[in-house]
Each structure stands twice: as structure tokens, then as C-alpha cells.
Scaffold this motif. Structure first.
Motif, PDB file in Angstrom:
ATOM      1  N   GLY A 168       0.823  -1.214   0.000  1.00 17.12           N
ATOM      2  CA  GLY A 168       0.000   0.000   0.000  1.00 17.12           C
ATOM      3  C   GLY A 168       0.852   1.258   0.000  1.00 17.12           C
ATOM      4  N   ILE A 169       1.912   1.264   0.802  1.00 12.04           N
ATOM      5  CA  ILE A 169       2.805   2.435   0.850  1.00 12.04           C
ATOM      6  C   ILE A 169       3.454   2.673  -0.510  1.00 12.04           C
ATOM      7  N   LEU A 170       3.912   1.579  -1.151  1.00  9.18           N
ATOM      8  CA  LEU A 170       4.521   1.709  -2.475  1.00  9.18           C
ATOM      9  C   LEU A 170       3.511   2.224  -3.499  1.00  9.18           C
ATOM     10  N   ILE A 172       0.954   4.077  -3.024  1.00  6.69           N
ATOM     11  CA  ILE A 172       0.650   5.496  -2.784  1.00  6.69           C
ATOM     12  C   ILE A 172       1.580   6.373  -3.625  1.00  6.69           C
ATOM     13  N   PHE A 173       2.860   6.010  -3.644  1.00  4.19           N
ATOM     14  CA  PHE A 173       3.827   6.781  -4.433  1.00  4.19           C
ATOM     15  C   PHE A 173       3.584   6.584  -5.935  1.00  4.19           C
ATOM     16  N   LEU A 174       3.393   5.333  -6.365  1.00  6.31           N
ATOM     17  CA  LEU A 174       3.193   5.067  -7.789  1.00  6.31           C
ATOM     18  C   LEU A 174       1.882   5.656  -8.297  1.00  6.31           C
ATOM     19  N   SER A 175       0.909   5.799  -7.424  1.00  5.99           N
ATOM     20  CA  SER A 175      -0.388   6.336  -7.833  1.00  5.99           C
ATOM     21  C   SER A 175      -0.318   7.808  -8.228  1.00  5.99           C
ATOM     22  N   GLN A 176       0.772   8.472  -7.922  1.00  7.01           N
ATOM     23  CA  GLN A 176       0.904   9.876  -8.316  1.00  7.01           C
ATOM     24  C   GLN A 176       1.325  10.029  -9.770  1.00  7.01           C
ATOM     25  N   ILE A 177       1.617   8.898 -10.455  1.00  5.88           N
ATOM     26  CA  ILE A 177       1.824   8.955 -11.906  1.00  5.88           C
ATOM     27  C   ILE A 177       0.501   9.382 -12.514  1.00  5.88           C
ATOM     28  N   PRO A 178       0.441  10.506 -13.227  1.00  4.12           N
ATOM     29  CA  PRO A 178      -0.850  11.107 -13.563  1.00  4.12           C
ATOM     30  C   PRO A 178      -1.696  10.354 -14.559  1.00  4.12           C
ATOM     31  N   SER A 179      -1.096   9.606 -15.518  1.00  4.43           N
ATOM     32  CA  SER A 179      -1.930   9.039 -16.567  1.00  4.43           C
ATOM     33  C   SER A 179      -1.223   7.889 -17.264  1.00  4.43           C
ATOM     34  N   PHE A 180      -1.968   7.243 -18.189  1.00  3.59           N
ATOM     35  CA  PHE A 180      -1.425   6.155 -18.989  1.00  3.59           C
ATOM     36  C   PHE A 180      -0.215   6.593 -19.804  1.00  3.59           C
ATOM     37  N   LEU A 328       2.497  -7.372 -10.498  1.00  2.00           N
ATOM     38  CA  LEU A 328       1.237  -6.885  -9.947  1.00  2.00           C
ATOM     39  C   LEU A 328       1.354  -5.461  -9.420  1.00  2.00           C
ATOM     40  N   VAL A 329       2.542  -5.078  -8.983  1.00  2.00           N
ATOM     41  CA  VAL A 329       2.739  -3.677  -8.586  1.00  2.00           C
ATOM     42  C   VAL A 329       2.471  -2.764  -9.781  1.00  2.00           C
ATOM     43  N   GLY A 330       2.961  -3.163 -10.969  1.00  2.00           N
ATOM     44  CA  GLY A 330       2.704  -2.376 -12.171  1.00  2.00           C
ATOM     45  C   GLY A 330       1.281  -2.521 -12.666  1.00  2.00           C
ATOM     46  N   ALA A 331       0.749  -3.749 -12.624  1.00  2.00           N
ATOM     47  CA  ALA A 331      -0.607  -3.986 -13.118  1.00  2.00           C
ATOM     48  C   ALA A 331      -1.639  -3.224 -12.293  1.00  2.00           C
ATOM     49  N   TYR A 332      -1.387  -3.069 -11.000  1.00  2.00           N
ATOM     50  CA  TYR A 332      -2.272  -2.285 -10.130  1.00  2.00           C
ATOM     51  C   TYR A 332      -2.494  -0.895 -10.723  1.00  2.00           C
ATOM     52  N   GLN A 333      -1.399  -0.259 -11.149  1.00  2.00           N
ATOM     53  CA  GLN A 333      -1.504   1.092 -11.690  1.00  2.00           C
ATOM     54  C   GLN A 333      -2.151   1.107 -13.076  1.00  2.00           C
ATOM     55  N   VAL A 334      -1.826   0.121 -13.903  1.00  2.00           N
ATOM     56  CA  VAL A 334      -2.411   0.073 -15.238  1.00  2.00           C
ATOM     57  C   VAL A 334      -3.917  -0.091 -15.161  1.00  2.00           C
ATOM     58  N   ILE A 335      -4.387  -0.965 -14.277  1.00  2.00           N
ATOM     59  CA  ILE A 335      -5.811  -1.286 -14.222  1.00  2.00           C
ATOM     60  C   ILE A 335      -6.623  -0.204 -13.515  1.00  2.00           C
ATOM     61  N   TRP A 379      -6.583  12.373  -2.690  1.00  2.00           N
ATOM     62  CA  TRP A 379      -7.654  11.411  -2.942  1.00  2.00           C
ATOM     63  C   TRP A 379      -7.109  10.043  -3.344  1.00  2.00           C
ATOM     64  N   ARG A 380      -6.031  10.018  -4.150  1.00  2.00           N
ATOM     65  CA  ARG A 380      -5.452   8.722  -4.512  1.00  2.00           C
ATOM     66  C   ARG A 380      -4.835   8.035  -3.301  1.00  2.00           C
ATOM     67  N   THR A 381      -4.248   8.812  -2.408  1.00  2.00           N
ATOM     68  CA  THR A 381      -3.688   8.230  -1.183  1.00  2.00           C
ATOM     69  C   THR A 381      -4.790   7.615  -0.337  1.00  2.00           C
ATOM     70  N   ILE A 382      -5.900   8.322  -0.186  1.00  2.00           N
ATOM     71  CA  ILE A 382      -7.030   7.798   0.588  1.00  2.00           C
ATOM     72  C   ILE A 382      -7.561   6.511  -0.036  1.00  2.00           C
ATOM     73  N   PHE A 383      -7.668   6.475  -1.372  1.00  2.00           N
ATOM     74  CA  PHE A 383      -8.175   5.276  -2.035  1.00  2.00           C
ATOM     75  C   PHE A 383      -7.273   4.077  -1.774  1.00  2.00           C
ATOM     76  N   VAL A 384      -5.957   4.256  -1.923  1.00  2.00           N
ATOM     77  CA  VAL A 384      -5.029   3.143  -1.714  1.00  2.00           C
ATOM     78  C   VAL A 384      -5.107   2.646  -0.265  1.00  2.00           C
ATOM     79  N   ILE A 385      -5.216   3.565   0.689  1.00  2.00           N
ATOM     80  CA  ILE A 385      -5.323   3.172   2.094  1.00  2.00           C
ATOM     81  C   ILE A 385      -6.588   2.350   2.327  1.00  2.00           C
ATOM     82  N   LEU A 386      -7.713   2.806   1.778  1.00  2.00           N
ATOM     83  CA  LEU A 386      -8.973   2.069   1.949  1.00  2.00           C
ATOM     84  C   LEU A 386      -8.901   0.690   1.293  1.00  2.00           C
ATOM     85  N   ALA A 387      -8.313   0.617   0.102  1.00  2.00           N
ATOM     86  CA  ALA A 387      -8.181  -0.669  -0.583  1.00  2.00           C
ATOM     87  C   ALA A 387      -7.324  -1.628   0.235  1.00  2.00           C
ATOM     88  N   THR A 388      -6.259  -1.105   0.836  1.00  2.00           N
ATOM     89  CA  THR A 388      -5.374  -1.942   1.646  1.00  2.00           C
ATOM     90  C   THR A 388      -6.078  -2.435   2.900  1.00  2.00           C
TER      91      THR A 388
END
Length: 473
Positions: A168-170, A172-180, A328-335, A379-388
Motif C-alpha cells: 500500500g505504501i509503495l 501510494i507513491f506510484l499512484s501519483q503517476i498522472p496518466s497512462f 502486480l505492482v505495475g498492473a495495479y496502476q495500469v488497471i 484522494w489517490r492516497t485515501i483510495f489506496v489506504i482504503l483498498a489496503t
């Protein structure tokens, strides 16, 4: 407004070649980057469960199911590729997302239904990926423990929770990549590792067969007997059928992938090539993993060859599970990117004048340059925390994920693509093409319903063993 981040981009002055036909920054994606995105999305750790699926269905139905659903996926994906632009598939207005295409071609009511189904599934995938990734991390510790203690299983039980928190911590950082547009490197790494663990799984199975330790198999699959009733066999077949169908799909993110492609040659032609390449690779790997695994383990084929199957050589099993984690770390962000996009686009339209929502803050870290948006960050940080947290509370959530996937398979992969194709090409009712498309539609609906019923059955059984935050493997 930037279609990917939901925020207004800075004004750029320069050569007109820097811009696309809609005034946005020029896209740079190619058939190879699109293929990498597709492989990242469809060749997940679930490929290692296909041996179990073929074991339940048997050689004949199992292999036929993999091939048939690959063909269905290729066909409907190509239909979607032609819906990227409307009304003309080459020169029409671009639809940047799946939901936008549904709204443009089918109208507002279908748009709402599509959004509910699509984003429920995407959010569920994030939770399922968290569980699956932690399972592979635990599998590494268990394999090393078994090797050290020479097979003593009693002292090799570990909690998934610390690994879910770390992931989840990882994320959070990768989720700041803005787009595809910024994910090509991540998809490439994930695609390479997916080949890595797939071939390790295949290699371990083949080595078992070559050593003469392969188990008895059957054209009808696992045999009914004292340990398996007819009812349980039927439930398992329904689950296996659904798993194979769901593993083959990437419709939820197809438009996001296509929107990274250069405008010339036409995006639909390039996307169809990427679809063919990606799905061909997927089918070959699915058949190799499924068939070699079943031939090696027979009726005792495990749910996942690398996490619950072979233990030696331990270093190779560890490497395979490490590849799963990286993938799966990468696929999480792609999906999850389409889900992020939907929320941020809505927020950008709702609070257009809010600097908190729209302003990008440039940041320099050494030679690295990137931008931070406060709304995206929070908001992306909150989402990742809730998912975790949900993954930790309900480690059997993969059953719920199977239910969400079963519900989403028919409308997203079959119904909407066929409906848009019929509308865009003005196919008349009661004609031969219309009947053919409806037969495909009804057949896939039955598979989706069967998988949903089987998932509900498994979910009910899991509730009886439910202990929040206490799961160990």
C-alpha cells in the motif's frame, strides 16, 4: 481540461506538430507500447491458476475454453477499437474512455450503467491485486522456511498484513503517476516479469513431467470420488469456466490504451494489431501454463503452482514469486488509471475554479522534474489506504472480486461492444448478422451468470471462516 488527469494543463507555445487533432499534446504510443499494456493487463498471476482450471474441466473442454474465449476477446476488442472515433472510425471525434464511447454511441442511461459496472470492477481489482501480491510475498517466506526446516510446515505460517501494508505504501507513491501516457515504462517492466514467472511455472511443471513424476490426467478432468462429490465438481467447473473467461479480458482499459497511440497511422488499425499480438501471446502462455501444470499434477493440481505447488528448487520458486510481485505492482496502476481518471475528470468539471483541484505544482528533485496536484495526492492516497484496509480485513475478497468480475464480464466485454457495433454500423434487427451477434451475446451471458453463482457459493462458504485481520498462510 487535460483528459487524463482532469486538470487544466499549462499553455504551451510551440510548433503545431506538438499537438494532436483535438488541440491536446501529441501522443507518442506505438503498437509495441500498446501491446505491453495489454500483456500487463491480461497476463497476471492468474495465469498460474489456469492449470487448476483445466484440471477441473479436463483436456477437451479446458483447452477449447481457453481458445474460444481468446477468440471472443479478440473479436470484441477489435469492435471496441473501431468505436474509439465516432461516427467514422478513422476521422470521427475521439472517445477518450470506455464510458465516453458508450455515452456518445448508446446514450446517457447506458453511460450510467456502464460507469457503475466498470468502476466497481476496477476498484475491486485494486483490492484483489493487493491480496494476490501479498500472497506471493508470503510464499517466498514459506518456501525459504520449508527449505530451512526441511519440510516442517508447522512453523511456516505467516500473516499477509505486513506485506499488504508495504505494498500500500509503495502504491501510494506510484499512484501519483498522472496518466497512462506516463506508464509505458512500468507496463514494459511488468510485461517482462509476467513472461518470467509464466515460464518458471511452465519450466517447473515440465521438469516434473520429464522426471517421470507426472500424475494421471483425464479428458473429463478431476474424477468424482470420495473426496469430490458431483455437486462440488460442478461448482468447480463453473468457477474454472468463469476464471478462464475473466482472465482473458482487458476491455475496461482498452480505450485508455488506445488513447496513448499516435494519430497516424489510424489508431484503430494500430490497436487491432496490438490486440492480435497481445492476445496471441496471452493464449500461448495460457495453454502452456495450463496444460503443463495439469499434466504434472493431475487431480492434485494446486490453485497456484508457485504459491501452493512445488517447493524446490526454492530459489527458482522465490524468483517466480518475486516476478509476480513486480508485475502486480505495475498492473495495479495500469488497471486503476481509468478509475482515477473518472473521479478526477468529474472533480475538475465540478470545481473548475478551485486551485486545490486544478493547479499543478512543479517539483524538482535533483535532475528529476514532475508536478504535484494536491487533490490527486490526497484522494489517490485515501483510495489506496482504503483498498489496503479492505484487503487486510477480508483476505477472501478475491471471491468477491470473482463475483464483480463475473458481473462485469458480460456487459463490458460482450454486451456494450456488440451493442455499439450494431448501432454504429446500423445493423437491422432479425437479419443474419444480428442473430449471430445475439447468439454470442446470450452464450457469454450464461457464462457470466454461471461464474457469478459459483462465486456467491464460494463467498458464502468463506464467510463461515471469517476472522478480520487474522488471516495467515
Amino acid at each position: 481540461m487535460d483528459r487524463h488527469s482532469g486538470f487544466s494543463p499549462p499553455q504551451i507555445i510551440g510548433n503545431v506538430s506538438e499537438f494532436d487533432d483535438d488541440g491536446k499534446l501529441k501522443r507518442t504510443g506505438t503498437v509495441w507500447t500498446a501491446t505491453a499494456h495489454i500483456i500487463t493487463a491480461v497476463i497476471g498471476a492468474g495465469v498460474l491458476t489456469l492449470a487448476w482450471g483445466i484440471a477441473q474441466l479436463g483436456w477437451l473442454i479446458g483447452i477449447a475454453t481457453v481458445v474460444i474465449f481468446a477468440c471472443i476477446t479478440l473479436y470484441t476488442s477489435n469492435l471496441l477499437a473501431d468505436c474509439y472515433r465516432f461516427p467514422d472510425s478513422v476521422t470521427g471525434k475521439r472517445n477518450y474512455t470506455y464510458m465516453e464511447a458508450v455515452k456518445t454511441i448508446l446514450g446517457g442511461k447506458m453511460y450510467v450503467i456502464c460507469g457503475l459496472v466498470q468502476h466497481s470492477c476496477l476498484a475491486g481489482f485494486a483490492i484483489g491485486y493487493t491480496i494476490t501480491t501479498s500472497t506471493s510475498m508470503v510464499a517466498i517466506r514459506k518456501t525459504d522456511c520449508y527449505h530451512k526446516n526441511r519440510g516442517d510446515e508447522g512453523s511456516c505460517m505467516f500473516s499477509n498484513n505486513p506485506y499488504m501494508i508495504g505494498l500500500g505504501i509503495l502504491e501510494i507513491f506510484l499512484s501519483q503517476i498522472p496518466s497512462f501516457h506516463k506508464l509505458s515504462w512500468l507496463s514494459t517492466v511488468a510485461a517482462i516479469t509476467s513472461f518470467g514467472y509464466s515460464f518458471i511455472g511452465i519450466g517447473l511443471s515440465l521438469s516434473t513431467i520429464i522426471r517421470g513424476n507426472g500424475q494421471k490426467t483425464s479428458i473429463t478432468g478431476v474424477s468424482v470420488g470420495p473426496d469430490l462429490s458431483v455437486a462440488d465438481k460442478t461448482w468447480n467447473m463453473m468457477v474454472a469456466l468463469g476464471n478462464i473467461a475473466l482472465a482473458s479480458t482487458f476491455a475496461q482499459i482498452l480505450f485508455d490504451i488506445q488513447d496513448t497511440l499516435r494519430s497516424s497511422p489510424p489508431e484503430n488499425k494500430v490497436m487491432k494489431k496490438a490486440n492480435t499480438m497481445g492476445i496471441t501471446v496471452m493464449t500461448i502462455l495460457f495453454l502452456l501454463c495450463g496444460c503443463s501444470g495439469y499434466a504434472a499434477y493431475g487431480d492434485k493440481t494446486p490453485g497456484n503452482i508457485l504459491t501452493k505447488g512445488v517447493r524446490e528448487p526454492f530459489w527458482l520458486v522465490d524468483l517466480g514469486n518475486l516476478f509476480i510481485v513486480v508485475h502486480l505492482v505495475g498492473a495495479y496502476q495500469v488497471i486503476i488509471q481509468p478509475f482515477y481518471l473518472a473521479v478526477e475528470t468529474w472533480a475538475g468539471m465540478r470545481w473548475l475554479d478551485s486551485k486545490f483541484v486544478t493547479k499543478e505544482h512543479p517539483v524538482r528533485f535533483g535532475k528529476m522534474k514532475f508536478s504535484v496536484n494536491l487533490f490527486r495526492l490526497i484522494w489517490r492516497t485515501i483510495f489506496v489506504i482504503l483498498a489496503t484496509i479492505l484487503a487486510m480485513a477480508m483476505p477472501f475478497f478475491n471471491l468477491m472480486l470473482g463475483l464483480l468480475g463475473a458481473i462485469g464480464f458480460w456487459p463490458l466485454v460482450v454486451y456494450f461492444p456488440l451493442k455499439m457495433y450494431i448501432t454504429q454500423n446500423k445493423i437491422r434487427k432479425l437479419t443474419m448478422p444480428w442473430f449471430g451477434l445475439q447468439m454470442l451475446n446470450l452464450s457469454c451471458l450464461s457464462v457470466s451468470l454461471a461464474a457469478a453463482v459459483a462465486s456467491i457459493h464460494g463467498f458464502g462458504n468463506a464467510l463461515g471462516k471469517y476472522k478480520p485481520f487474522m488471516y495467515k498462510e
